[in-house]
Design a protein around this motif. Structure first.
Motif, short mmCIF file in Angstrom:
data_model
loop_
_atom_site.label_atom_id
_atom_site.label_comp_id
_atom_site.label_asym_id
_atom_site.label_seq_id
_atom_site.Cartn_x
_atom_site.Cartn_y
_atom_site.Cartn_z
N GLY B 101 32.92 36.67 36.91
CA GLY B 101 34.28 36.49 37.40
C GLY B 101 35.08 35.57 36.50
N ILE B 106 34.20 43.04 34.62
CA ILE B 106 34.05 44.42 34.19
C ILE B 106 35.00 45.33 34.97
CG2 ILE B 106 32.10 44.78 35.76
CD1 ILE B 106 30.87 46.58 33.58
N LEU B 115 36.21 50.63 44.80
CA LEU B 115 36.93 49.88 45.82
C LEU B 115 36.34 50.24 47.18
CD1 LEU B 115 40.50 50.50 44.43
CD2 LEU B 115 39.38 48.30 44.56
N GLN B 124 40.63 42.90 49.28
CA GLN B 124 39.64 43.00 48.22
C GLN B 124 40.05 42.21 46.99
OE1 GLN B 124 37.70 46.86 47.63
NE2 GLN B 124 38.97 47.66 49.24
N GLU B 127 39.34 38.55 47.33
CA GLU B 127 37.95 38.12 47.41
C GLU B 127 37.52 37.18 46.28
OE1 GLU B 127 35.64 41.39 49.12
OE2 GLU B 127 33.94 40.46 48.15
N PRO B 128 37.79 37.52 45.00
CA PRO B 128 37.37 36.59 43.94
C PRO B 128 37.90 35.18 44.15
CG PRO B 128 38.24 38.61 43.00
CD PRO B 128 38.44 38.71 44.47
N MET B 179 41.66 43.12 39.82
CA MET B 179 40.53 42.43 40.39
C MET B 179 39.67 41.82 39.28
SD MET B 179 38.74 43.73 43.71
CE MET B 179 37.58 44.98 43.33
#
Lengths: 319, 337
Positions: B101, B106, B115, B124, B127-128, B179
């Motif tokens: 992350g 990637i 997804l 989503q 989330e990170p 993302m």
């Protein structure tokens, strides 16, 4: 049913709007709405029925023995009386509370424990999966009624013990379902994608596996709900379940069985109550499954008449 | 150990991503085969490296092993992968999670599958931030909307509540890119990011990737089999064949004067060279089965130049010129001819 006008406007079907509120979706599905009403009634009766009942569920009146259902004997005579002259209606209400207070905790316990273990085992695989599955096999390989008989014979047949026995006996059902779902989902690309930004296993299970597995598990749980009620009734029938003067639907069926030819209402009415509750739970579960699936939810927003005719294409793709 | 294939002349310092002698074995029912055999390259921040090769040559396997996503049947058996100086091979799960992350990220090819179908995309994308920065739900959601704006999704605040299936292919790829770059990684691996898209959308996505790369000073590894994408967007190229690097160097030089017969054959099979009425030029034959890679040169069966020597010894990846290398006994002759 609401008129179809609100979906012909583009805003109603646009993917940009919020998903419709669940109670509006429920309103559009007549079967599911009826099931929800029945279940709500059963739960209300179970929760508050005893407050109005007094001792009518146990008060004997031998002169009123085996009265058939009729309108002549007031509200509590509506569904007839049993051999001791107790009002069947009052007993049904009383039994609803007992039955639900056993079936609901039992189902919830096994659902929670079984799903958590199953998802965990299925996601990690390997040793953990093997151990979990073998434990499930061991539990399944014993006839659950036999364990129940042994345990309840050794310990006192209290409601708490019955709940525990039923919960443990049904854990493998959820464990195996959840494991199968998780094992399939863990190899999906979005799980890999989550791992590429460092999502820990517990968060993957909670945010990515659980929401997908949950509708299936809930469906299994509603089916299991009826199984648990019936098992409880067979335990009561064997005399190691609910102990009189307490009463459950299963026990009422068991007690009424010998009068089936002369007084059908004693056994048939609680049987009907069991059936109505489980069928409602199942119908509602099927609806929940659709309503929680974002790819399928649009089907519920279609007007009833056109539901069959419309092509299987989500509205936002037609627009 | 083989030298890193790309000593880049322009950038200074350590490369953001260094791969050396990477070997990946696949454990199949019929035995163990080597899917990636001694692959090495390096990418500096701000540079784009393309891993080029046909299907099954090991380029995706290389990417997955760098990202630590190999299947249980595949295993890294040797070599080293260093990202911003940290060795990834043999790293524990917890340490790898910390790097995944903020350091390495990637982008996948199949955006719909990458997804979660039952989660709104906003959640989503958030989330990170929740995992690595420990932001609250609301703060993370705000960050997600910012990201969606950055990658060019119209009406991001409303669209954050939509589900993946309600987006077009190009928009989904944008979400996936958003993302991946959420935590400003040093190295971004893009595994065929445009293969599933049509040509106009392809160009938009590549432009987005390039803009983000310059804006955030990332090293980009572009995995592709598309020569046009490589020519237009990459600085350096590593050509892979049957799990081996056969040629590496700056794209311009490699494409104008290939020093390996495979690279040349690939370039010759671009349809522009076709003559009307004649069959399209193609590389004859097909790549070897991984279980039957010949002991000599991996390309000998399809090579027009192959002779006894190629059958006997495998050519090493040798420097040819200032910043290039090739693995062919005839690289000198190729340059002259």
């Amino acid at each position: 049913m609401s008129a179809p006008d609100d979906r012909t406007s583009p805003a109603a079907t646009s993917p940009r709007t919020r998903p419709p509120r669940w109670w509006r979706l429920l309103g559009r599905d007549r079967g599911a709405a009826a099931a929800a009403v029945v279940l709500a009634l059963v739960f209300l009766v179970a929760l508050f029925g005893r407050l109005f009942l007094g001792d009518r569920a146990v008060r004997q009146d031998l002169r009123a023995s085996l009265r058939p259902p009729s309108l002549d004997h007031g509200f509590y005579g509506l569904l007839g009386t049993d051999v001791l002259g107790r009002s069947v209606l009052a007993r049904l209400v009383d039994a609803a509370a007992t039955t639900l207070s056993i079936a609901v905790p039992a189902v919830l316990c096994s659902l929670l424990i079984g799903s958590a273990l199953g998802l965990w085992a299925g996601y990690h695989g390997g040793m953990r999966e093997n151990v979990a599955m073998r434990v499930a096999d061991v539990i399944l390989s014993f006839p659950s009624l036999l364990i129940a008989v042994v345990v309840l014979y050794v310990f006192t047949p209290s409601a708490m013990n019955i709940v525990l026995i039923l919960a443990v006996a049904r854990i493998p059902v959820y464990l195996r379902t959840a494991r199968a779902e998780a094992a399939e989902l863990r190899s999906r690309l979005f799980v890999d994608a989550a791992r590429t930004f460092g999502t820990p296993a517990s968060a993957i299970i909670r945010r990515h596996l659980l929401p997908i597995a949950l509708p299936t598990l809930l469906t299994v749980a509603t089916l299991d709900f009826c199984f648990v009620m019936l098992t409880e009734s067979s335990l009561s029938f064997l005399g190691i379940g609910i102990q009189p003067p307490e009463v459950s639907w299963g026990l009422m069926v068991a007690q009424g069985r010998q009068y089936l030819q002369t007084a059908w209402w004693i056994a048939v009415l609680p049987g009907l109550a069991i059936m109505l509750t489980t069928v409602s739970a199942t119908v509602l579960a099927a609806w929940v499954r659709l309503a929680t699936d974002p790819g399928q939810r649009w089907r519920l927003t279609l007007p009833r008449k056109r539901r069959g005719e419309r092509a299987a294409v989500p509205p936002e793709m037609i627009a | 150990m083989k030298p890193s294939a790309l000593p880049s002349p322009t950038a200074t310092g350590r490369p953001a991503l260094e791969v050396e002698g990477l070997r990946v074995d696949l454990h199949t029912p019929s035995g163990t085969v080597r899917a990636v055999d001694g692959v090495g390259f390096g990418v500096h921040k701000g540079r784009t490296l393309a891993l080029l090769g046909e299907s099954g040559c090991g380029k995706s396997m290389t990417a997955l092993s760098i990202a630590g996503l190999l299947d249980p049947v595949a295993e890294v058996t040797g070599g080293s992968v260093r990202v911003s100086g940290t060795e990834l091979v043999g790293l524990g799960r917890a340490e790898r999670r910390k790097l995944a992350g903020p350091v390495l990220s990637i982008v996948f090819q199949d955006a719909l599958a990458a997804l979660n179908p039952v989660q709104p995309v906003g959640r989503q994308l958030a989330e990170p931030f929740r995992i690595h920065r420990g932001l609250s739900r609301r703060q993370a959601a705000e960050k997600a909307v910012e990201l969606m704006t950055r990658v060019g999704i119209p009406e991001p605040r409303l669209r954050a509540r939509s589900y993946p299936h309600q987006f077009s292919g190009g928009m989904r790829q944008r979400l996936l890119i958003a993302m991946a770059v959420a935590l400003d990684p040093d190295v971004l691996i893009a595994d065929e990011p445009t293969t599933a898209l049509d040509v106009t959308v392809q160009a938009q996505i590549m432009r987005l990737l390039r803009d983000l790369q310059t804006e955030r000073d990332m090293a980009l590894v572009l995995i592709t089999h598309d020569l046009a994408v490589v020519a237009r967007h990459a600085d350096d190229v590593v050509v892979m064949y049957a799990g081996n690097v056969v040629e590496a160097g700056p794209v311009r030089e490699v494409f104008s004067r290939p020093r390996h017969p495979y690279t040349r054959a690939l370039l010759d099979s671009v349809p522009e060279h076709a003559v009307r009425g004649r069959p399209l030029p193609a590389v004859p034959g097909s790549p070897p089965e991984l279980s039957a890679v010949p002991s000599g040169c991996v390309f000998q069966a399809r090579c027009p130049l192959a002779d006894d020597r190629c059958a006997r010894e495998r050519p090493a990846l040798e420097p040819v010129g200032a910043s290039r290398s090739a693995a062919c006994h005839f690289s000198e002759e190729l340059d002259r001819g």
